[in-house]
Design an enzyme around this catalytic site. Structure first.
Site, mmCIF file in Angstrom:
data_model
loop_
_atom_site.group_PDB
_atom_site.id
_atom_site.type_symbol
_atom_site.label_atom_id
_atom_site.label_comp_id
_atom_site.label_asym_id
_atom_site.label_seq_id
_atom_site.Cartn_x
_atom_site.Cartn_y
_atom_site.Cartn_z
ATOM 1 N N HIS A 50 0.843 -1.201 0.000
ATOM 2 C CA HIS A 50 0.000 0.000 0.000
ATOM 3 C C HIS A 50 0.875 1.246 0.000
ATOM 4 O O HIS A 50 1.263 1.753 1.050
ATOM 5 C CB HIS A 50 -0.912 -0.001 1.224
ATOM 6 C CG HIS A 50 -2.030 0.984 1.153
ATOM 7 N ND1 HIS A 50 -3.271 0.716 1.676
ATOM 8 C CD2 HIS A 50 -2.113 2.220 0.629
ATOM 9 C CE1 HIS A 50 -4.063 1.757 1.482
ATOM 10 N NE2 HIS A 50 -3.371 2.692 0.835
ATOM 11 N N ASP A 287 0.795 2.620 3.683
ATOM 12 C CA ASP A 287 -0.027 3.703 3.141
ATOM 13 C C ASP A 287 0.847 4.950 2.949
ATOM 14 O O ASP A 287 0.444 6.070 3.272
ATOM 15 C CB ASP A 287 -1.215 4.002 4.060
ATOM 16 C CG ASP A 287 -2.263 4.902 3.406
ATOM 17 O OD1 ASP A 287 -2.177 5.129 2.186
ATOM 18 O OD2 ASP A 287 -3.156 5.387 4.127
#
Length: 421
Positions: A50, A287
């Site tokens: 991610h 992320d």
């Protein structure tokens, strides 16, 4: 190349022989070593499923070159980039544009496609999207992304096409509008409630079960969200910022601590940490979402959401292992073995004959302070400023040296390839 006398994640001391791009032998006394790894640990390269490397469209924040350098310097040898670029990766043409830019990557990569509100499950557009491999669904309910009906359509199609679906699960109908009158750093956490995540995860796994789809819940930030995924047999990831930071850190972080989902209470952070340690959580993924200092230095309602993290993920976890809080095997599973299995990368994730020679060598006793100025992301800052990390001294991608600090810091060439090619 022969790496000699390295300590593997499970504590065994072994030689590792590499030919071309592959590990061909792991054993004892294999010959004269090219690299003496006595006293060092050798890990499979981390797989960060991610990241947001920002190209195309936002090269002032990050590029494939700078993002992949940051990854290599942090021991990450494969990344999966998400679709919210400009143009967004929602068509074959947009995929091709991003893939051309990714040729500059030092590390291997995957490219996720995305589903938009006007998505038609029966169109040529849809078929091209699902040909990309993985699909990212932004929000399972509410008005932040696709609505509940479109979510169900997309998951059903993914189940038929047998592709993985990564879900950003927050229910915007459960956000607390009253907090918009506040301007303190904690207002964002108060606004995007923990209940919004748990409700969205529960809805997502219910839809996924009905469609027999392979779901993966992105950046779970609450014990409730993790438990909802785990109870349903659905995999999930936790980010380093949700693992190590909480709302207690916001007075120091200010708007640099704004992300989606937001930071949670210290009590919830501790419960998330426990679930990472005990095996309930499957994956750590960053992320990685860099923004410039100037962009983040705004009001809590105007600052963009996201923090960098691809370079500090593995070093932070290795420091936890150095301190005895995680086992080295657990770190391997969270960052390499489990992502490889979940996202169907059979050549990656472990140090075994026949697997890609994605390898990270480090001195387990060489911890030092993390400083944003020393990192390689284009944004030049980190929410983990001042914390301790154990950084790699050598990173290989399919047998090629992409990062080396043994005689001064040096990066290799961009050898990254699309893992779904």
């Amino acid at each position: 190349m022969l790496i000699g006398n390295a300590t593997l994640p499970d504590g065994r001391r072994r030689d590792v022989r590499i030919e071309d791009e592959t590990v061909v032998e792991v054993g004892k006394n294999l010959g004269d070593a090219d690299i003496d790894a006595t006293g060092k640990r050798l890990f499979p390269g981390a797989i960060d499923v991610h990241v947001h490397f920002r190209q195309p469209g936002f090269a002032h924040k990050e590029t494939w070159e700078t993002g992949s350098k940051s990854a290599a310097a942090g021991g990450v040898t494969t990344v999966v980039d998400q679709p919210n670029t400009d143009p967004p990766t929602v068509t074959g043409d947009a995929f091709d544009e991003k893939a051309a830019l990714a040729d500059a990557s030092l590390v291997d990569y995957g490219i996720n496609g995305g589903v938009t509100p006007d998505w038609d499950p029966d169109s040529l557009f849809s078929r091209r999207l699902f040909a990309l491999g993985e699909v990212f669904l932004a929000d399972s309910t509410g008005d932040m992304g696709i609505d509940a009906e479109r979510f169900a359509d997309a998951v059903e199609r993914a189940g038929r096409e047998d592709v993985s679906v990564t879900v950003h699960a927050e229910d915007a109908t459960l956000f607390t509008e009253a907090t918009k009158d506040r301007d303190d750093a904690d207002a964002w956490s108060a606004y995007r409630t923990a209940e919004a995540e748990a409700a969205a995860v529960e809805r997502a796994v219910e839809v996924g079960a009905d469609a027999a789809a392979d779901l993966h819940i992105a950046h779970t930030s609450t014990p409730e969200g993790i438990d909802a995924a785990s109870d349903a047999g659905v995999t999930c990831e936790v980010t380093p910022h949700h693992l190590f930071l909480s709302r207690d850190d916001l007075p120091d972080l200010g708007t640099f601590g704004r992300m989606n989902p937001p930071l949670r209470s210290e009590q919830r952070r501790e419960a998330v940490y426990d679930r990472v340690a005990d095996g309930t959580v499957d994956v750590i993924a960053t992320d990685h979402a860099p923004h410039t200092r100037e962009e983040k230095d705004a009001s809590i309602w105007n600052a963009p959401s996201g923090v960098p993290g691809v370079e500090t993920m593995l070093p932070l976890l290795l420091e936890e292992a150095r301190q005895g809080r995680f086992s080295y095997e657990r770190v391997r599973d969270l960052t390499a073995a489990n992502p490889a299995e979940i996202f169907d990368l059979p050549n990656k994730g472990r140090i075994e004959a026949g697997r890609d020679a994605d390898l990270v060598l480090f001195d387990p006793d060489d911890a030092h302070e993390i400083q944003g100025d020393d990192l390689h992301s284009k944004c030049g800052w980190t929410p983990f400023e001042g914390r301790q990390g154990v950084f790699p001294e050598l990173t290989l991608v399919r047998g090629e040296v992409v990062y080396d600090t043994r005689d001064g810091e040096a990066f290799g060439e961009g050898v990254g390839e699309n893992v779904r090619a």
